[in-house]
Design an enzyme around this catalytic site. Structure first.
Site, PDB file in Angstrom:
ATOM      1  N   LYS A   1       0.841  -1.218   0.000  1.00  0.00           N
ATOM      2  CA  LYS A   1       0.000   0.000   0.000  1.00  0.00           C
ATOM      3  C   LYS A   1       0.864   1.252   0.000  1.00  0.00           C
ATOM      4  O   LYS A   1       0.675   2.143  -0.815  1.00  0.00           O
ATOM      5  CB  LYS A   1      -0.844   0.105   1.284  1.00  0.00           C
ATOM      6  CG  LYS A   1      -1.977  -0.784   1.450  1.00  0.00           C
ATOM      7  CD  LYS A   1      -2.788  -0.384   2.691  1.00  0.00           C
ATOM      8  CE  LYS A   1      -1.985  -0.291   3.962  1.00  0.00           C
ATOM      9  NZ  LYS A   1      -1.420  -1.539   4.438  1.00  0.00           N
TER      10      LYS A   1
ATOM     11  N   ARG B   1      -9.475   0.536   9.073  1.00  0.00           N
ATOM     12  CA  ARG B   1      -9.019  -0.839   9.276  1.00  0.00           C
ATOM     13  C   ARG B   1     -10.025  -1.646  10.085  1.00  0.00           C
ATOM     14  O   ARG B   1      -9.813  -2.840  10.293  1.00  0.00           O
ATOM     15  CB  ARG B   1      -7.683  -0.842  10.010  1.00  0.00           C
ATOM     16  CG  ARG B   1      -6.467  -0.962   9.093  1.00  0.00           C
ATOM     17  CD  ARG B   1      -5.228  -0.905   9.951  1.00  0.00           C
ATOM     18  NE  ARG B   1      -4.075  -1.528   9.365  1.00  0.00           N
ATOM     19  CZ  ARG B   1      -3.122  -0.861   8.703  1.00  0.00           C
ATOM     20  NH1 ARG B   1      -3.226   0.412   8.492  1.00  0.00           N
ATOM     21  NH2 ARG B   1      -2.066  -1.505   8.264  1.00  0.00           N
TER      22      ARG B   1
ATOM     23  N   ARG C   1      11.685  -5.953   4.753  1.00  0.00           N
ATOM     24  CA  ARG C   1      11.581  -4.517   5.027  1.00  0.00           C
ATOM     25  C   ARG C   1      12.305  -4.117   6.316  1.00  0.00           C
ATOM     26  O   ARG C   1      12.765  -3.005   6.463  1.00  0.00           O
ATOM     27  CB  ARG C   1      10.083  -4.182   5.127  1.00  0.00           C
ATOM     28  CG  ARG C   1       9.729  -2.760   5.281  1.00  0.00           C
ATOM     29  CD  ARG C   1       8.233  -2.557   5.144  1.00  0.00           C
ATOM     30  NE  ARG C   1       7.463  -3.277   6.157  1.00  0.00           N
ATOM     31  CZ  ARG C   1       6.149  -3.203   6.277  1.00  0.00           C
ATOM     32  NH1 ARG C   1       5.449  -2.479   5.440  1.00  0.00           N
ATOM     33  NH2 ARG C   1       5.524  -3.864   7.217  1.00  0.00           N
TER      34      ARG C   1
ATOM     35  N   ARG D   1      11.289  -3.398   9.423  1.00  0.00           N
ATOM     36  CA  ARG D   1      10.783  -2.332  10.290  1.00  0.00           C
ATOM     37  C   ARG D   1      10.709  -2.907  11.706  1.00  0.00           C
ATOM     38  O   ARG D   1      10.567  -4.121  11.854  1.00  0.00           O
ATOM     39  CB  ARG D   1       9.377  -1.928   9.782  1.00  0.00           C
ATOM     40  CG  ARG D   1       9.124  -0.457   9.776  1.00  0.00           C
ATOM     41  CD  ARG D   1       7.879  -0.078   9.019  1.00  0.00           C
ATOM     42  NE  ARG D   1       6.680  -0.744   9.498  1.00  0.00           N
ATOM     43  CZ  ARG D   1       5.524  -0.702   8.859  1.00  0.00           C
ATOM     44  NH1 ARG D   1       5.417  -0.046   7.729  1.00  0.00           N
ATOM     45  NH2 ARG D   1       4.473  -1.330   9.341  1.00  0.00           N
TER      46      ARG D   1
ATOM     47  N   ARG E   1      -0.273  -9.681  13.121  1.00  0.00           N
ATOM     48  CA  ARG E   1      -0.905  -8.657  12.263  1.00  0.00           C
ATOM     49  C   ARG E   1      -1.743  -9.301  11.165  1.00  0.00           C
ATOM     50  O   ARG E   1      -2.793  -8.781  10.796  1.00  0.00           O
ATOM     51  CB  ARG E   1       0.172  -7.748  11.664  1.00  0.00           C
ATOM     52  CG  ARG E   1       0.723  -6.800  12.692  1.00  0.00           C
ATOM     53  CD  ARG E   1       2.040  -6.245  12.277  1.00  0.00           C
ATOM     54  NE  ARG E   1       1.903  -5.300  11.180  1.00  0.00           N
ATOM     55  CZ  ARG E   1       2.930  -4.919  10.431  1.00  0.00           C
ATOM     56  NH1 ARG E   1       4.119  -5.418  10.640  1.00  0.00           N
ATOM     57  NH2 ARG E   1       2.731  -4.048   9.475  1.00  0.00           N
TER      58      ARG E   1
END
Ligand code: B4P
Length: 196
Positions: free
Chosen positions: A13, A88, A127, A129, A140
């Site tokens: 996204k 969300r 990634r 993070r 998640r």
């Protein structure tokens, strides 16, 4: 032009939103980014959000609404924006609906990316993070299925949903999204051009 972008975590996204806002000239409102900034500055809201984000949970609706509402009140959002990662939950979707009704500006389109679970995990691990540990990622993805995936049907029923194959290259995903937005862009007086 009011556009919502919802997808599973790690689907891309954020990556696509950066390109879309450049092409569409819209403000980019990423609730994830706003929350990460609030955490960095250690504001009270950031401190409250941190424990949820680090454990792979959604930040409570009222905290997300507080941070988003402040940003939406800024004048550059008068003509619309691209909402990245919001709503969300069904509660957030209903609050957004009420907010847009009060403004008299209906939602134009809801974008979603379809990506296999294994690929989502691979992308998030790459990634690196702080909230991308294997345990947090699993949490998640579970929270996404329970809380956010039902929004796809909610928006499909309103004939607003555009789902794009997020397994394609970033360039091809972008082209598909732009093609899917042709009608909306014409409605708002933008002449669709070649997004390549
Ligand atoms: P977000 O910041 O929204 O992030 P995300 O869903 O994890 O990732 P995104 O889909 O944007 O993936 P990206 O482009 O980076 O949320 C973070 C957290 O904030 C949430 O877990 C939650 O706790 C909290 N939060 C945010 N909004 C909330 C709300 N409304 N309510 C409650 N809580 C909220 O892409 C991932 C990786 O894939 C990148 O490394 C990228 O380079 C790569 N990639 C992208 N596209 C690709 C492609 N096509 N092919 C190959 N790789 C690709």
């Amino acid at each position: 032009m009011w556009i919502v972008f919802i997808s599973p975590p790690g689907a891309g996204k954020g990556t696509q939103c950066e390109r879309l806002v450049r092409a569409l000239g819209l403000p980019h409102l990423s609730t994830g980014e706003m929350l990460r900034e609030a955490m960095q500055t250690q504001s009270p809201l950031g401190q409250a959000a941190a424990e949820y984000m680090h454990s792979g949970q959604l930040v409570p609706d009222h905290l997300v609404m507080d941070i988003l509402q402040q940003r939406l009140d800024e004048h550059d959002c008068n003509q619309g924006c691209l909402l990245d990662g919001f709503p969300r939950t069904l509660c957030q979707a209903e609050l957004l609906h009420e907010l847009l009704e009060r403004r008299g500006t209906p939602l134009d389109r809801v974008l979603a990316l379809d990506v296999d679970r294994d690929e989502l995990v691979r992308r998030m691990l790459q990634r690196q993070r702080p909230d991308d540990t294997p345990e947090t990622i699993a949490q998640r993805l579970e929270v996404y299925q329970a809380e956010t995936a039902p929004l796809l049907d909610y928006y499909r029923r309103q004939d607003l949903l555009l789902t794009v194959d997020g397994m394609q290259s970033p360039d091809d995903v972008f082209r598909s999204l732009m093609a899917g937005l042709d009608q909306v862009r014409r409605r708002h007086g933008h002449e669709p051009e070649d997004p390549s």
